[in-house]
Structure formats: structure tokens, C-alpha cells
Write a protein that holds these residues in place. Structure first.
Motif, short mmCIF file in Angstrom:
data_model
loop_
_atom_site.label_atom_id
_atom_site.label_comp_id
_atom_site.label_asym_id
_atom_site.label_seq_id
_atom_site.Cartn_x
_atom_site.Cartn_y
_atom_site.Cartn_z
N PHE A 163 0.87 -1.18 0.00
CA PHE A 163 0.00 0.00 0.00
C PHE A 163 0.90 1.22 0.00
CE2 PHE A 163 -2.39 3.26 2.47
CZ PHE A 163 -3.36 3.52 1.51
N HIS A 164 0.82 1.99 -1.07
CA HIS A 164 1.66 3.18 -1.23
C HIS A 164 0.96 4.37 -0.57
CE1 HIS A 164 4.02 0.77 -4.09
NE2 HIS A 164 2.85 0.37 -4.54
N THR A 165 1.53 4.82 0.55
CA THR A 165 0.83 5.79 1.39
C THR A 165 0.73 7.17 0.75
OG1 THR A 165 2.92 6.27 2.54
CG2 THR A 165 1.50 4.57 3.48
N ARG A 166 1.61 7.51 -0.17
CA ARG A 166 1.53 8.83 -0.80
C ARG A 166 0.46 8.87 -1.88
NH1 ARG A 166 7.86 10.85 -1.50
NH2 ARG A 166 8.35 10.91 0.73
N GLY A 167 0.46 7.87 -2.75
CA GLY A 167 -0.54 7.84 -3.81
C GLY A 167 -1.82 7.14 -3.44
N LEU A 168 -1.85 6.53 -2.24
CA LEU A 168 -3.02 5.80 -1.76
C LEU A 168 -3.44 4.71 -2.75
CD1 LEU A 168 -5.17 8.74 -0.32
CD2 LEU A 168 -3.51 7.29 0.88
N THR A 169 -2.46 3.95 -3.22
CA THR A 169 -2.73 2.88 -4.19
C THR A 169 -2.17 1.54 -3.68
OG1 THR A 169 -0.67 3.38 -5.39
CG2 THR A 169 -2.70 4.46 -6.14
N PHE A 170 -2.77 0.45 -4.16
CA PHE A 170 -2.32 -0.90 -3.85
C PHE A 170 -1.59 -1.49 -5.05
CE2 PHE A 170 -5.72 -0.81 -0.63
CZ PHE A 170 -5.09 -1.45 0.43
N SER A 171 -0.65 -2.37 -4.79
CA SER A 171 -0.07 -3.20 -5.84
C SER A 171 0.19 -4.59 -5.27
CB SER A 171 1.24 -2.59 -6.38
OG SER A 171 2.22 -2.53 -5.37
N LYS A 172 -0.14 -5.63 -6.05
CA LYS A 172 0.03 -7.01 -5.60
C LYS A 172 0.99 -7.72 -6.53
CE LYS A 172 -3.43 -10.03 -5.79
NZ LYS A 172 -4.68 -10.75 -5.47
N SER A 173 1.88 -8.54 -5.97
CA SER A 173 2.89 -9.22 -6.79
C SER A 173 3.15 -10.61 -6.25
CB SER A 173 4.19 -8.41 -6.82
OG SER A 173 4.70 -8.25 -5.51
N ARG A 174 3.72 -11.43 -7.12
CA ARG A 174 4.12 -12.79 -6.76
C ARG A 174 5.56 -12.74 -6.23
NH1 ARG A 174 1.09 -17.30 -5.76
NH2 ARG A 174 2.35 -19.17 -6.02
N VAL A 175 5.84 -13.51 -5.18
CA VAL A 175 7.17 -13.51 -4.57
C VAL A 175 7.83 -14.86 -4.84
CG1 VAL A 175 8.46 -13.26 -2.42
CG2 VAL A 175 6.35 -11.96 -2.76
N ASP A 176 9.01 -14.82 -5.46
CA ASP A 176 9.72 -16.07 -5.78
C ASP A 176 10.17 -16.80 -4.52
OD1 ASP A 176 9.43 -15.65 -8.49
OD2 ASP A 176 11.26 -14.48 -8.64
#
Length: 261
Positions: A163-176
Motif C-alpha cells: 500500500f503506497h501511502t503517498r498515492g493511496l494505491t495498492f499493488s500485488k505481486s508474486r514472490v519467488d
């Protein structure tokens, strides 16, 4: 057996003042009793707090059997009746959770920026330091629901949400390698295009030092790799070996500057 009591009739105005005084005393007693009960109620509802200072780590077992491992400069708060009505904790900093399964009473972690992480029975890591630009949650085992007033996301194992606190956006990713999220528990650093400014925050928390930069552009230098931080000097030396930087240390303060030719 009969007893005779000698009585004395008081004047009417004295009776009136005695009645008023009696009412006043009763009112004061009720006020004091109410104040005492309110204080007792407030005291019983005070949060339990586990605080970890810079350079330290701590382990906590909650009343429901769930385990929490706290990183440096972190705090965990929960109510004295945790587990009875709900299983809600508040986290500031970073922690690894191993949650006991209870579908009827989900385990909820509240962080800054009104972010909520809900789990039933699972293993996950949350990083939510006050001055960081993002809050991250990494799921190792089980299932997580991450939400705030903007949106909601579901995590499966080996997934990370930011959760990017400045832009108030989420991003989801796969972790190796999902275990990289908890390398801090074994005193290791893993960087993936991490700026020196963010690395400095980690070092400050880990080693209880303060760090400054001779010029602002130094903070933007990026690093990738894995470091076993068996000593602070080892970490600092590795950073300066792979970049055109040098550092000076005065007591517990470190200054990064550009190398002079």
C-alpha cells in the motif's frame, strides 16, 4: 424487654437544613462512587502494549495461542480481553504472525492509514513503520484479506501486497522466495533496487544509530542483493565497496559522503 428513648424535637428550620445536608452528602457519595467506577472501568480497558526498542527484537504469545515476532522499533497493542469478543491487534513497525485457526473469530491486524489485515489461520509478515512510504504484507501460508476504505484484496500464499501511502494505491505481486520477507528474523538484509535512504532507516532501527548524508542525491543510490548483517561495520563496508561512497562514524552517528579522488 422494652426500652424508652428520650427524644428531642428540633426546630423546623434545623430539620430542613439537616434534610438538605443529607441529600448533599448522598449526592457527593454517588458522585465519588461513580467516579471510582469510571476510573476502574477505564483502567480495566487500557491496552496492553509490547514495545521493542531500536536494536532489539521480541517474541509474544497471545492468549489465543497465536505467536508474534516483533522487529526493532515496533509496538504491538491489544486489549486485556483479547480473544473473548474479538482477536484484534494494532501494529506499528514490523512483525511476523503465526495465527491460531478460529474461523468464528478472525484475527485482525490494524496498521497506520486505516489498513486492516484479516486472517483465520495463517503465517504472514507485515511491515508498517510510521515514516516508510509504503506498508507491505507478505503471505507465507493460509489466506489474507487486506482492506481499507478504498478497496479490498485477497492474498494467496507467496503473494505480497504493498500500500503506497503517498498515492493511496495498492499493488500485488508474486514472490519467488517468500522467506525473504522474514530474513530480518535471522539478521539478514535483502534489497531489490532499494534506495540508500530506505536502507538507512533499516540500519537505524537495527543498530540504534542515526544516519545522515552529505548531499541529498546520495539517498537515491539503489542497491540489490543479500547481506548477512553479522556486524554493522560489515554492512557499511559492503555498501561502500560497491558504490562511490565512503562513511565516517562519530559515536552512534554515521555520515555518508562521496569518495574523494
Amino acid at each position: 424487654m422494652h426500652m424508652r428513648l428520650n427524644t428531642q424535637t428540633l426546630p423546623k428550620h434545623k430539620n430542613r437544613w439537616i434534610a438538605i445536608a443529607s441529600v448533599a452528602v448522598v449526592a457527593i457519595l454517588f458522585f465519588i462512587l461513580g467516579l471510582s467506577l469510571q476510573r476502574f472501568h477505564n483502567h480495566s480497558q487500557q491496552e496492553l502494549v509490547v514495545m521493542v526498542e531500536n536494536g532489539q527484537k521480541a517474541s509474544v504469545q497471545l492468549p489465543d495461542g497465536s505467536r508474534v515476532r516483533l522487529n526493532s522499533a515496533s509496538a504491538l497493542r491489544y486489549s486485556p480481553d483479547f480473544g473473548k469478543k474479538n482477536r484484534t491487534v494494532k501494529l506499528e513497525g514490523e512483525a511476523y504472525f503465526e495465527v491460531q485457526s478460529n474461523p468464528d473469530n478472525p484475527f485482525i491486524v490494524l496498521t497506520r492509514d486505516h489498513l486492516q489485515v484479516k486472517a483465520v489461520g495463517t503465517k504472514f509478515n507485515i511491515k508498517a513503520y510510521p515514516n516508510d512510504d509504503q506498508i507491505t504484507g507478505t503471505l507465507i501460508e493460509g489466506r489474507l484479506e487486506v482492506s481499507n476504505s478504498l478497496l479490498s484484496e485477497v492474498l494467496d500464499p507467496n503473494e505480497r501486497i504493498s500500500f503506497h501511502t503517498r498515492g493511496l494505491t495498492f499493488s500485488k505481486s508474486r514472490v519467488d522466495n517468500v522467506n525473504e520477507a522474514i530474513f530480518w528474523m535471522t539478521d539478514q538484509f535483502v534489497f531489490d533496487k532499494e534506495t540508500l535512504g530506505n536502507i538507512a532507516k533499516m540500519l537505524e532501527r537495527m543498530y540504534n544509530v542515526t544516519i545522515s548524508f552529505e548531499s541529498p542525491d546520495i539517498k537515491e543510490i539503489q542497491y540489490s542483493g543479500k547481506i548477512k548483517n553479522n556486524s554493522m561495520e560489515n554492512v557499511l563496508n559492503l555498501i561502500t565497496v560497491v558504490s562511490p561512497l565512503q562513511y565516517t562514524m562519530t559515536e552512534s552517528h554515521i555520515t555518508f559522503s562521496k569518495k574523494t579522488e
